[in-house]
Design a protein around this motif. Structure first.
Motif, PDB file in Angstrom:
ATOM      1  N   LYS A 275       0.512   9.016  -4.635  1.00 47.22           N
ATOM      2  CA  LYS A 275       0.927  10.146  -3.833  1.00 47.22           C
ATOM      3  C   LYS A 275      -0.381  10.669  -3.024  1.00 47.22           C
ATOM      4  O   LYS A 275      -0.653  11.750  -2.871  1.00 47.22           O
ATOM      5  CB  LYS A 275       1.539  11.109  -4.515  1.00 47.22           C
ATOM      6  N   LEU A 276      -0.988   9.703  -2.490  1.00 49.77           N
ATOM      7  CA  LEU A 276      -2.276   9.919  -1.405  1.00 49.77           C
ATOM      8  C   LEU A 276      -1.943  10.585  -0.178  1.00 49.77           C
ATOM      9  O   LEU A 276      -0.750  10.265   0.220  1.00 49.77           O
ATOM     10  CB  LEU A 276      -3.120   9.067  -1.367  1.00 49.77           C
ATOM     11  N   SER A 277      -2.429  11.798   0.413  1.00 51.08           N
ATOM     12  CA  SER A 277      -1.995  12.410   1.495  1.00 51.08           C
ATOM     13  C   SER A 277      -2.359  11.485   2.540  1.00 51.08           C
ATOM     14  O   SER A 277      -3.496  10.895   2.722  1.00 51.08           O
ATOM     15  CB  SER A 277      -2.616  13.561   1.551  1.00 51.08           C
ATOM     16  N   THR A 278      -1.414  11.255   3.746  1.00 48.74           N
ATOM     17  CA  THR A 278      -2.044  10.691   4.816  1.00 48.74           C
ATOM     18  C   THR A 278      -2.039  11.492   6.063  1.00 48.74           C
ATOM     19  O   THR A 278      -1.980  11.238   7.265  1.00 48.74           O
ATOM     20  CB  THR A 278      -0.771   9.601   5.268  1.00 48.74           C
TER      21      THR A 278
ATOM     22  N   MET B 185       3.591   7.245   6.955  1.00 42.05           N
ATOM     23  CA  MET B 185       2.697   5.985   6.059  1.00 42.05           C
ATOM     24  C   MET B 185       2.457   4.855   6.506  1.00 42.05           C
ATOM     25  O   MET B 185       1.476   4.071   6.349  1.00 42.05           O
ATOM     26  CB  MET B 185       3.692   6.150   4.651  1.00 42.05           C
ATOM     27  N   PHE B 186       3.553   4.199   7.171  1.00 43.44           N
ATOM     28  CA  PHE B 186       3.539   2.792   7.650  1.00 43.44           C
ATOM     29  C   PHE B 186       2.235   2.500   8.605  1.00 43.44           C
ATOM     30  O   PHE B 186       1.533   1.866   8.422  1.00 43.44           O
ATOM     31  CB  PHE B 186       4.752   2.215   8.136  1.00 43.44           C
ATOM     32  N   LEU B 187       2.291   3.660   9.498  1.00 46.49           N
ATOM     33  CA  LEU B 187       1.280   3.575  10.482  1.00 46.49           C
ATOM     34  C   LEU B 187       0.008   3.748   9.939  1.00 46.49           C
ATOM     35  O   LEU B 187      -1.099   3.118  10.179  1.00 46.49           O
ATOM     36  CB  LEU B 187       1.593   4.707  11.839  1.00 46.49           C
ATOM     37  N   PHE B 188      -0.215   4.851   9.077  1.00 46.47           N
ATOM     38  CA  PHE B 188      -1.350   4.938   8.425  1.00 46.47           C
ATOM     39  C   PHE B 188      -2.063   4.010   7.899  1.00 46.47           C
ATOM     40  O   PHE B 188      -3.447   3.488   7.923  1.00 46.47           O
ATOM     41  CB  PHE B 188      -1.282   6.217   7.367  1.00 46.47           C
ATOM     42  N   TYR B 189      -1.416   3.048   6.934  1.00 48.68           N
ATOM     43  CA  TYR B 189      -1.852   2.028   6.189  1.00 48.68           C
ATOM     44  C   TYR B 189      -2.117   0.878   6.904  1.00 48.68           C
ATOM     45  O   TYR B 189      -3.072   0.115   6.864  1.00 48.68           O
ATOM     46  CB  TYR B 189      -0.964   1.709   5.028  1.00 48.68           C
ATOM     47  N   ASN B 190      -1.142   0.607   7.812  1.00 47.76           N
ATOM     48  CA  ASN B 190      -1.406  -0.510   9.099  1.00 47.76           C
ATOM     49  C   ASN B 190      -2.700  -0.543   9.724  1.00 47.76           C
ATOM     50  O   ASN B 190      -3.248  -1.476   9.884  1.00 47.76           O
ATOM     51  CB  ASN B 190       0.053  -0.581   9.757  1.00 47.76           C
ATOM     52  N   ALA B 191      -2.807   0.753  10.269  1.00 50.94           N
ATOM     53  CA  ALA B 191      -4.051   0.877  11.091  1.00 50.94           C
ATOM     54  C   ALA B 191      -5.101   0.653  10.128  1.00 50.94           C
ATOM     55  O   ALA B 191      -6.283  -0.097  10.399  1.00 50.94           O
ATOM     56  CB  ALA B 191      -4.245   2.137  11.472  1.00 50.94           C
ATOM     57  N   GLY B 192      -5.017   1.108   8.973  1.00 49.24           N
ATOM     58  CA  GLY B 192      -6.300   1.210   7.960  1.00 49.24           C
ATOM     59  C   GLY B 192      -6.630  -0.449   7.744  1.00 49.24           C
ATOM     60  O   GLY B 192      -7.755  -0.930   7.513  1.00 49.24           O
ATOM     61  N   ILE B 193      -5.765  -1.050   7.383  1.00 50.43           N
ATOM     62  CA  ILE B 193      -5.537  -2.548   7.121  1.00 50.43           C
ATOM     63  C   ILE B 193      -6.132  -3.341   8.425  1.00 50.43           C
ATOM     64  O   ILE B 193      -7.023  -4.189   8.302  1.00 50.43           O
ATOM     65  CB  ILE B 193      -4.166  -3.275   6.534  1.00 50.43           C
ATOM     66  N   ALA B 194      -5.678  -3.177   9.637  1.00 43.92           N
ATOM     67  CA  ALA B 194      -6.034  -3.964  10.583  1.00 43.92           C
ATOM     68  C   ALA B 194      -7.731  -3.504  10.900  1.00 43.92           C
ATOM     69  O   ALA B 194      -8.239  -4.593  11.044  1.00 43.92           O
ATOM     70  CB  ALA B 194      -5.313  -3.338  11.953  1.00 43.92           C
ATOM     71  N   ILE B 195      -8.115  -2.385  10.761  1.00 43.71           N
ATOM     72  CA  ILE B 195      -9.587  -1.975  11.251  1.00 43.71           C
ATOM     73  C   ILE B 195     -10.247  -2.799   9.743  1.00 43.71           C
ATOM     74  O   ILE B 195     -11.568  -3.344  10.192  1.00 43.71           O
ATOM     75  CB  ILE B 195      -9.875  -0.491  11.225  1.00 43.71           C
ATOM     76  N   TRP B 196      -9.874  -2.603   8.698  1.00 46.48           N
ATOM     77  CA  TRP B 196     -10.475  -3.066   7.465  1.00 46.48           C
ATOM     78  C   TRP B 196     -10.624  -4.710   7.749  1.00 46.48           C
ATOM     79  O   TRP B 196     -11.877  -5.250   7.422  1.00 46.48           O
ATOM     80  CB  TRP B 196      -9.829  -2.784   6.198  1.00 46.48           C
ATOM     81  N   ASN B 197      -9.440  -5.250   8.056  1.00 51.25           N
ATOM     82  CA  ASN B 197      -9.603  -6.790   8.188  1.00 51.25           C
ATOM     83  C   ASN B 197     -10.584  -7.324   9.112  1.00 51.25           C
ATOM     84  O   ASN B 197     -11.241  -8.127   9.128  1.00 51.25           O
ATOM     85  CB  ASN B 197      -8.222  -7.226   8.523  1.00 51.25           C
ATOM     86  N   PHE B 198     -10.667  -6.461  10.286  1.00 49.23           N
ATOM     87  CA  PHE B 198     -11.648  -6.479  11.175  1.00 49.23           C
ATOM     88  C   PHE B 198     -13.085  -6.785  10.559  1.00 49.23           C
ATOM     89  O   PHE B 198     -13.776  -7.495  10.965  1.00 49.23           O
ATOM     90  CB  PHE B 198     -11.395  -5.761  12.424  1.00 49.23           C
TER      91      PHE B 198
ATOM     92  N   TYR C 139       0.758  -1.055  -0.047  1.00 49.61           N
ATOM     93  CA  TYR C 139       0.045  -0.095   0.112  1.00 49.61           C
ATOM     94  C   TYR C 139       1.040   1.336  -0.012  1.00 49.61           C
ATOM     95  O   TYR C 139       0.569   2.206  -0.745  1.00 49.61           O
ATOM     96  CB  TYR C 139      -0.777   0.054   1.033  1.00 49.61           C
ATOM     97  N   MET C 140       2.092   1.241   0.806  1.00 48.26           N
ATOM     98  CA  MET C 140       2.905   2.375   0.724  1.00 48.26           C
ATOM     99  C   MET C 140       3.622   2.617  -0.481  1.00 48.26           C
ATOM    100  O   MET C 140       3.469   3.849  -1.060  1.00 48.26           O
ATOM    101  CB  MET C 140       4.088   2.058   1.669  1.00 48.26           C
ATOM    102  N   LEU C 141       3.712   1.495  -1.336  1.00 49.83           N
ATOM    103  CA  LEU C 141       4.276   1.654  -2.475  1.00 49.83           C
ATOM    104  C   LEU C 141       3.153   2.451  -3.494  1.00 49.83           C
ATOM    105  O   LEU C 141       3.629   3.399  -4.172  1.00 49.83           O
ATOM    106  CB  LEU C 141       4.771   0.536  -2.987  1.00 49.83           C
ATOM    107  N   LEU C 142       2.236   1.541  -3.621  1.00 47.96           N
ATOM    108  CA  LEU C 142       1.009   2.054  -4.466  1.00 47.96           C
ATOM    109  C   LEU C 142       0.542   3.303  -4.313  1.00 47.96           C
ATOM    110  O   LEU C 142       0.555   4.470  -4.870  1.00 47.96           O
ATOM    111  CB  LEU C 142       0.004   0.980  -4.465  1.00 47.96           C
ATOM    112  N   TYR C 143      -0.299   3.378  -3.023  1.00 46.71           N
ATOM    113  CA  TYR C 143      -0.820   4.662  -2.872  1.00 46.71           C
ATOM    114  C   TYR C 143      -0.150   5.755  -2.254  1.00 46.71           C
ATOM    115  O   TYR C 143      -0.217   6.706  -2.635  1.00 46.71           O
ATOM    116  CB  TYR C 143      -1.906   4.280  -1.728  1.00 46.71           C
ATOM    117  N   GLY C 144       1.001   5.332  -1.696  1.00 42.67           N
ATOM    118  CA  GLY C 144       1.963   6.443  -0.772  1.00 42.67           C
ATOM    119  C   GLY C 144       2.866   7.091  -1.953  1.00 42.67           C
ATOM    120  O   GLY C 144       3.090   8.107  -2.482  1.00 42.67           O
TER     121      GLY C 144
END
Lengths: 423, 285
Positions: free
Chosen positions: B75-78, B83-96, B66-71
């Motif tokens: 170049k999406l703003s976080t 970046m790592f924290l932003f995407y990681n949190a998003g993935i965790a909550i979405w997986n849930f 995600y960091m590579l693609l979107y970041g």
């Protein structure tokens, strides 16, 4: 207070045949429309008796139709019937895995149904964990299982393997463990399918014994479905016979009556070889059939019934050396025994000879048999030879071998003697 | 020994009472619930060397992609969050959310084998799966926390952060679980007979992720699109989850209320449909 613990009123179950697709969607819409208008289900009046081998005109069949009976505390009811008679459907409704289409069932007390043993077992979990898992699926609380744990382990005989994943178990151990849990359910009403057909013989005995215990000592009510007539006979105190989704006119009655009725109903093929209208010249069989001692022609016998083979022979080309040979073969067409008789003893001038050969009771073991019959002139020719005809079966209604149902114990009951050798 | 009660304790009828959710019965089977959670959990990781560590590995790889693609590429703003924290949190909550929905939507079809043999309250199975999903989330979240703390202490990252806002974390989880579960049992009840919906749901879930601020913040969404995006009840819990962790994110109390009401509607409809379906689903599944 009354002792009735199960009350079944007007239970019916309708199934739709064929695929789920646009056809069933159309029916669902129609049903929904009728419901909105406050009318009855339009398909509830449709459908016919569930006769498997008859082409149906309707998409709907009644697997069960208007089943009514009651069970008293402590009663062991055997449910027998042919394949497709509705036994399993009835069990499913009783054990609440599917609902009835009409009617209601009322039950008192705690119910356990064993349509299968070891439901929910997971290969990766240990024996102990699976006991808890299976027990709780069957409705036990954890502390209840803990109380019974030692008993279950002893019953199954798996002390050493208790903490090994059950996928490492031999299939026998696995089943014993599953049965162990099942046998220790403290339910008031127990519903048992043919699960008893698996497991080893000693264990079967143990399990049947356990069921009998359960009802006699603790006043437990048992519903038991099986093809194993011997088990039904030994175990049950009453029975019902299902026939195409309805209860046989006898209703609920004694086991002996039910088994009798079952054997009578399961004789669609009266075994007759009739060759009177085929143009055969020379010596030949004209009619062959089987009957019991009461003169009923049939093909299913109880193992303790005599079997009469009726043979009618036409002998236009008679000579004094002719012989009649009958060979009985088992289900693998392995010869069991052969009869040879000279025909000159029986011959009379009108050239038709009628004979009855009786196979004694308790001679052949339960199973399937057929025969080969022959009129021959030894060393010269066979006049008429019919192979694999008059198939008949002997049903086990309680022989000494009944608990070894799936074992091959040979085709005859031996007449032997046994003495103690003191030398 | 004989009970003196002269009443029937089990009555089997053609139809369930739709509003009778049989909570008492459910409570009686609570041991099964926990044993089933254990079965699912242990069954998944037996005979793997890394065991539950796999819960770390898959989100790490997803995060990196995600960091590579979107970041880096898109170049999406976080919103100033690493970046790592932003995407990681998003993935965790979405997986849930996805896990809650997925296990509930397969409740009938996946467990048909067991449901066909024994009766017990059918809701036990999707509930157990939801608890398993929650455990998985906590494992993934602990990975997030490790990196979060590392960023704060060694990289000088300073999140805008108040103790009270941490309460949004359980609230978000609760609402997401409710919506996922409710919607899931709706789908599972409808698909017992006609499976068409499973096809739709398969790719629908993927699309739904893009309609939820998982890989982007709501702040970068143009207002003319945002007005439609806000109909998605997942927006508020996901945004408030990020707000609790990073202090960024846009949501209002009304939006939260909207999500909570949606959750209750989904749950209510779901329970009714589930109740209706459980009686005869074995005939059509």
């Amino acid at each position: 207070m009354s002792n009735t613990v199960v009350k079944i009123e007007n239970i019916s179950k309708q199934y739709r045949l064929g695929d789920v697709g646009s056809g069933s969607m159309r029916d669902d819409f129609k049903r929904f429309r009728y419901k909105l208008m406050g009318k009855d289900d339009p398909f509830a009046r449709l459908g016919e008796e569930n006769i498997r081998n008859k082409q149906s005109n309707s998409d709907y069949v009644w697997a069960l139709k208007d089943i009514n009976f009651e069970l008293e505390k402590g009663e062991i009811l055997g449910i027998v019937g042919n394949n497709g008679a509705g036994k399993s459907t009835l069990l499913k409704i009783l054990s609440r895995t599917t609902g009835p289409t009409t009617g209601s069932i009322k039950m008192k007390g705690r119910i356990a149904s064993l349509l299968e043993v070891g439901t929910g077992f997971h290969g990766e979990l240990s024996g102990r964990e699976n006991i808890y898992l299976n027990g709780s699926i069957l409705g036990l609380r954890k502390y209840e299982i803990t109380k019974k744990l030692d008993e279950i382990i002893e019953f199954a005989g798996v002390e050493r393997y208790l903490d090994t994943p059950v996928k490492r178990y031999s299939s026998g151990m696995y089943i014993r463990l599953a049965f162990g849990v099942a046998a220790h359910l403290d339910s008031d009403i127990l519903i048992v399918d043919e699960v008893l057909a698996v497991g080893d013989a000693e264990f079967q005995k143990k399990c049947l014994g356990k069921m009998k215990d359960a009802s006699h000592k603790e006043g437990r009510t048992v519903l038991f479905v099986s093809h194993n007539l011997a088990a039904v006979n030994q175990l049950c105190t009453s029975g019902i016979l299902l026939n195409n989704g309805t209860i046989n006119s006898l209703g609920k009655t004694s086991v002996a009556n039910i088994i009798d009725a079952y054997l009578k109903s399961s004789q669609p093929s009266i075994c007759i070889v009739d060759r009177s209208d085929t143009a055969i010249h020379g010596n030949h069989f004209s009619l062959l059939r089987l009957s019991d001692n009461n003169g009923n022609f049939k093909s299913d016998f109880q193992f303790d019934q005599e079997i009469n083979i009726h043979v009618k022979i036409n002998l236009p080309d008679y000579n004094e050396y002719l012989e009649l040979a009958i060979r009985i073969e088992d289900k693998n067409r392995v010869p069991v025994f052969t009869i040879h008789e000279s025909l000159c003893k029986f011959y009379d001038e009108n050239s038709f000879t009628s004979l009855i050969i009786t196979i004694p009771k308790k001679f052949l073991t339960p199973g399937f048999y057929s025969m080969v019959v022959c009129i021959n002139y030894p060393g010269v020719t066979n006049y008429d030879l019919l192979e694999n005809i008059l198939p008949f079966s002997l049903l086990d209604t309680g022989s000494e071998f009944s608990r070894y149902e799936n074992l091959n114990y040979g085709s005859v009951f031996a007449q032997y003697s046994i003495t103690k050798n003191d030398q | 020994m004989q009970s003196t009660v002269e009443e029937w304790n089990i009555i089997i009828k053609p139809k369930n009472n739709l509003l009778d959710f049989k909570l008492k019965e459910l409570h009686n089977y609570r041991d099964l619930l926990w044993l089933w959670v254990r079965r699912e959990y242990v069954g998944a990781y037996k005979q793997t060397l890394l065991g539950p560590l796999w819960h770390f590995i898959s989100p790490i790889f997803s995060t990196l992609i995600y960091m590579l693609l979107y970041g880096k590429i898109a170049k999406l703003s976080t919103d100033g969050v690493p970046m790592f924290l932003f995407y990681n949190a998003g993935i965790a909550i979405w997986n849930f959310f996805n896990g809650c929905f997925g296990s509930a939507s397969g409740a009938f079809t996946n467990n048909a084998g067991i449901f066909g043999k024994v009766y017990f309250p059918r809701l036990i199975m999707p509930l157990a799966s939801m608890i398993t999903t929650l455990i998985k989330f906590f494992i993934q979240f602990s990975l997030f926390l490790l990196i979060y703390l590392y960023m704060i202490f060694f990289k000088g990252y300073q999140p805008i952060f108040s103790i009270w806002s941490l309460l949004y974390i359980p609230l978000s989880l609760f609402i997401l679980a409710g919506i996922g579960f409710g919607f899931g049992i709706i789908v599972s009840s409808i698909t017992t007979k006609y499976r068409d919906l499973t096809q739709l749901v398969g790719f629908g879930m993927q699309l739904l992720m893009f309609a939820t601020p998982v890989i982007y913040g709501l702040s970068i969404v143009p207002p003319e699109i945002k007005q439609y995006l806000l109909f998605n009840p997942l927006v508020a819990p996901v945004e408030s989850f990020k707000y609790a962790l990073f202090g960024v994110g846009e949501f209002t109390l009304n939006l939260q209320l909207y999500s909570a009401v949606c959750m209750m509607i989904f749950l209510f409809i779901g329970l009714i449909l589930f109740n209706n379906a459980e009686k005869n689903f074995m005939d059509s599944v």
